[in-house]
Scaffold this active site. Structure first.
Site, PDB file in Angstrom:
ATOM      1  N   HIS A 220       0.855  -1.182   0.000  1.00 56.60           N
ATOM      2  CA  HIS A 220       0.000   0.000   0.000  1.00 56.60           C
ATOM      3  C   HIS A 220       0.890   1.230   0.000  1.00 56.60           C
ATOM      4  O   HIS A 220       1.981   1.208   0.569  1.00 56.60           O
ATOM      5  CB  HIS A 220      -0.878   0.032   1.247  1.00 56.60           C
ATOM      6  CG  HIS A 220      -1.828  -1.101   1.317  1.00 56.60           C
ATOM      7  ND1 HIS A 220      -1.470  -2.359   1.737  1.00 56.60           N
ATOM      8  CD2 HIS A 220      -3.139  -1.181   1.016  1.00 56.60           C
ATOM      9  CE1 HIS A 220      -2.511  -3.155   1.698  1.00 56.60           C
ATOM     10  NE2 HIS A 220      -3.548  -2.467   1.264  1.00 56.60           N
TER      11      HIS A 220
ATOM     12  N   TYR B 162       9.083  -2.326   9.103  1.00 51.78           N
ATOM     13  CA  TYR B 162       9.160  -1.714   7.775  1.00 51.78           C
ATOM     14  C   TYR B 162       8.123  -0.614   7.567  1.00 51.78           C
ATOM     15  O   TYR B 162       8.044  -0.027   6.501  1.00 51.78           O
ATOM     16  CB  TYR B 162       8.961  -2.794   6.699  1.00 51.78           C
ATOM     17  CG  TYR B 162       9.883  -3.966   6.894  1.00 51.78           C
ATOM     18  CD1 TYR B 162      11.238  -3.866   6.609  1.00 51.78           C
ATOM     19  CD2 TYR B 162       9.403  -5.166   7.402  1.00 51.78           C
ATOM     20  CE1 TYR B 162      12.098  -4.932   6.807  1.00 51.78           C
ATOM     21  CE2 TYR B 162      10.254  -6.243   7.594  1.00 51.78           C
ATOM     22  CZ  TYR B 162      11.590  -6.121   7.300  1.00 51.78           C
ATOM     23  OH  TYR B 162      12.430  -7.179   7.505  1.00 51.78           O
TER      24      TYR B 162
END
Length: 101
Positions: A2, A86
C-alpha cells in the site's frame, strides 16, 4: 503493498508507476531467488490489479494511514502495529502524529 503518493499536478499515471515498481522489484528479486511464472508466463508474485483512491480530506487521509499501518496485524505478520519494522508508522510516532500504542 500500500502507498500514499502525492503526484505532480495534472499527473495521474498510477499504472506506469506501479508497473515500474513491480518490474524493478521482481527483476532484483529474481537475481537472488527463483521466482515461479504462472500459466501466462508472468511472475506469480504480484496481484494483477490495483485500486487507486483520491484522498478527499484529512479524515480520509487518517483512515487510510490507519488501514495501511494496521495491515500487517490484520494479516497475522505481527501482533501490534509497532512490531512491523518496515512501516511508516515509526516515522509518524517520531513526529508525534501517532501514539506508539
Amino acid at each position: 503493498m500500500h502507498a500514499i503518493w502525492t503526484l505532480p499536478p495534472d499527473d495521474a499515471d498510477y499504472s506506469s508507476r506501479w508497473r515500474s515498481i513491480k518490474s524493478d522489484f521482481t527483476h532484483q528479486l529474481a537475481t537472488q531467488i527463483p521466482i515461479v511464472r504462472n500459466t501466462k508466463g508472468e511472475y506469480a508474485l504480484w496481484q494483477r490489479r490495483f485500486w487507486e483512491h483520491t484522498l478527499r480530506d484529512a479524515i480520509d487521509f487518517s483512515r487510510h494511514i490507519d488501514y495501511i499501518h494496521y495491515n500487517p496485524v490484520k494479516h497475522g505478520q505481527v501482533k501490534q502495529v509497532k512490531d512491523w519494522r518496515y512501516s511508516s508508522f515509526h516515522r509518524f510516532v517520531a513526529k508525534t502524529v501517532c501514539p506508539l500504542n
